[in-house]
Design a protein around this motif. Sequence first.
Motif, PDB file in Angstrom:
ATOM      1  N   VAL A   1       0.869  -1.187   0.000  1.00 27.00           N
ATOM      2  CA  VAL A   1       0.000   0.000   0.000  1.00 27.00           C
ATOM      3  C   VAL A   1       0.901   1.231   0.000  1.00 27.00           C
ATOM      4  O   VAL A   1       1.590   1.507   0.986  1.00 27.00           O
ATOM      5  CB  VAL A   1      -0.925   0.016   1.231  1.00 27.00           C
ATOM      6  CG1 VAL A   1      -1.786   1.279   1.206  1.00 27.00           C
ATOM      7  CG2 VAL A   1      -1.803  -1.227   1.255  1.00 27.00           C
TER       8      VAL A   1
ATOM      9  N   SER B   1      -1.533   6.543  -0.524  1.00 23.52           N
ATOM     10  CA  SER B   1      -2.900   6.020  -0.626  1.00 23.52           C
ATOM     11  C   SER B   1      -3.608   6.311   0.691  1.00 23.52           C
ATOM     12  O   SER B   1      -3.452   5.583   1.680  1.00 23.52           O
ATOM     13  CB  SER B   1      -2.876   4.515  -0.917  1.00 23.52           C
ATOM     14  OG  SER B   1      -2.383   4.264  -2.213  1.00 23.52           O
TER      15      SER B   1
ATOM     16  N   SER C   1      -5.537   8.351  -3.726  1.00 25.33           N
ATOM     17  CA  SER C   1      -4.994   6.997  -3.706  1.00 25.33           C
ATOM     18  C   SER C   1      -3.995   6.796  -4.838  1.00 25.33           C
ATOM     19  O   SER C   1      -4.382   6.589  -5.995  1.00 25.33           O
ATOM     20  CB  SER C   1      -6.133   5.974  -3.832  1.00 25.33           C
ATOM     21  OG  SER C   1      -5.637   4.664  -3.912  1.00 25.33           O
ATOM     22  N   CYS C   2      -2.714   6.847  -4.502  1.00 25.34           N
ATOM     23  CA  CYS C   2      -1.677   6.598  -5.505  1.00 25.34           C
ATOM     24  C   CYS C   2      -1.761   5.172  -6.044  1.00 25.34           C
ATOM     25  O   CYS C   2      -1.538   4.931  -7.222  1.00 25.34           O
ATOM     26  CB  CYS C   2      -0.291   6.819  -4.911  1.00 25.34           C
ATOM     27  SG  CYS C   2       0.105   8.539  -4.576  1.00 25.34           S
ATOM     28  N   GLY C   3      -2.084   4.240  -5.137  1.00 24.91           N
ATOM     29  CA  GLY C   3      -2.137   2.850  -5.544  1.00 24.91           C
ATOM     30  C   GLY C   3      -3.130   2.605  -6.658  1.00 24.91           C
ATOM     31  O   GLY C   3      -2.863   1.848  -7.598  1.00 24.91           O
ATOM     32  N   SER C   4      -4.288   3.258  -6.577  1.00 21.33           N
ATOM     33  CA  SER C   4      -5.310   3.090  -7.605  1.00 21.33           C
ATOM     34  C   SER C   4      -4.838   3.605  -8.956  1.00 21.33           C
ATOM     35  O   SER C   4      -5.219   3.090 -10.002  1.00 21.33           O
ATOM     36  CB  SER C   4      -6.589   3.822  -7.192  1.00 21.33           C
ATOM     37  OG  SER C   4      -7.096   3.310  -5.973  1.00 21.33           O
TER      38      SER C   4
ATOM     39  N   ALA D   1      -9.566   8.738  -9.502  1.00 22.91           N
ATOM     40  CA  ALA D   1      -8.764   8.765  -8.270  1.00 22.91           C
ATOM     41  C   ALA D   1      -7.636   9.768  -8.478  1.00 22.91           C
ATOM     42  O   ALA D   1      -7.251  10.065  -9.612  1.00 22.91           O
ATOM     43  CB  ALA D   1      -8.199   7.386  -7.947  1.00 22.91           C
TER      44      ALA D   1
ATOM     45  N   CYS E   1      -3.682  11.016  -7.321  1.00 16.50           N
ATOM     46  CA  CYS E   1      -2.397  10.652  -6.727  1.00 16.50           C
ATOM     47  C   CYS E   1      -1.768  11.926  -6.163  1.00 16.50           C
ATOM     48  O   CYS E   1      -1.430  12.834  -6.926  1.00 16.50           O
ATOM     49  CB  CYS E   1      -1.504  10.038  -7.796  1.00 16.50           C
ATOM     50  SG  CYS E   1       0.220   9.896  -7.321  1.00 16.50           S
TER      51      CYS E   1
END
Length: 223
Positions: free
Chosen positions: A67, A71, A77-80, A150, A152
Motif C-alpha cells: 500500500v 494512498s 490513492s496513488c495505488g489506484s 482517483a 495521486c
Amino acid sequence: MPHSPVEQDQVAATRTVTGRDAPRAGGGIAAPRHLSVLLFLGGLTGLLAATVLLVEKVALLADPDYVPSCSINPVLSCGSVMVTPQAEAFGFPNPLLGVVGFAVVTTVGAALLAGATFRGWFWAGLQTGVTAGVLFVHWLIAQSLYVIEALCPYCMVVWAVTIPLFLYTTLHTVTAFVRPRGPAGRGVATLREYHGVVLTAWYLLVAAAIAVKFWTFWQTLLT
C-alpha cells in the motif's frame, strides 16, 4: 563596438524579459533571476515527487499487496493510479520521465543562477520540453478525473510545478524572440503584466474540476 541593427533588436527584446543586456557575449541568452529560481526550485520539487513515485511504483511491482504511502482514502490513492495503463503511458513507469525531465530542469536552473547563458536553440529545446510536459500533465489530469476517478497526491505535486514552469519559460522565450513593437509584442507585454492572474486562474480551473468531480466525496468528509 556598436551592435548591428539585428543585434540591437535582440538586445532590446531580451532586455524586456531580463531587465539587463542579453544576449551576452558569444550569443548566449540570459534569464531573469525569478525564472532561474523557478526552474531550480520547481525542478527540484518535481524531481523529489517523481523519485518518491518511482520508489513507490517499484515497491508495488515487487509486492502487489503493498500500500503506497500516498494512498490515503478512496479518492486520494496513488495505488489506484499506479496500477492503471495510464501510469505506464509509454510502456514504462511515468515517473521515469519525471526523474529525467525534472533533473534537466533543475540543472538548467542551477546553471542560470550561476550566471550561465544559453543560445536560442537551447531555449527552443527547453520550451519544447516544458510544452510536452504540460500537455502530458493535462492528459493525466483528465485521465485521473474522468477515467481512473482517483487522485495521486505526489502526481498533483508534479502538476502544480509543471504549470508555472511552462508558463514562465514560455513567457521568457516568446519575449526573447518577439520584437517588442507590434501586435505580438503588445500581446506579450500584456501577458507579462497579468501573468499572476493567468497562473491563478489556471490553478483555480484545475481545482474546480477536482472539486466538482469529487464533490459528493468531499461532502462526506465534512459531515
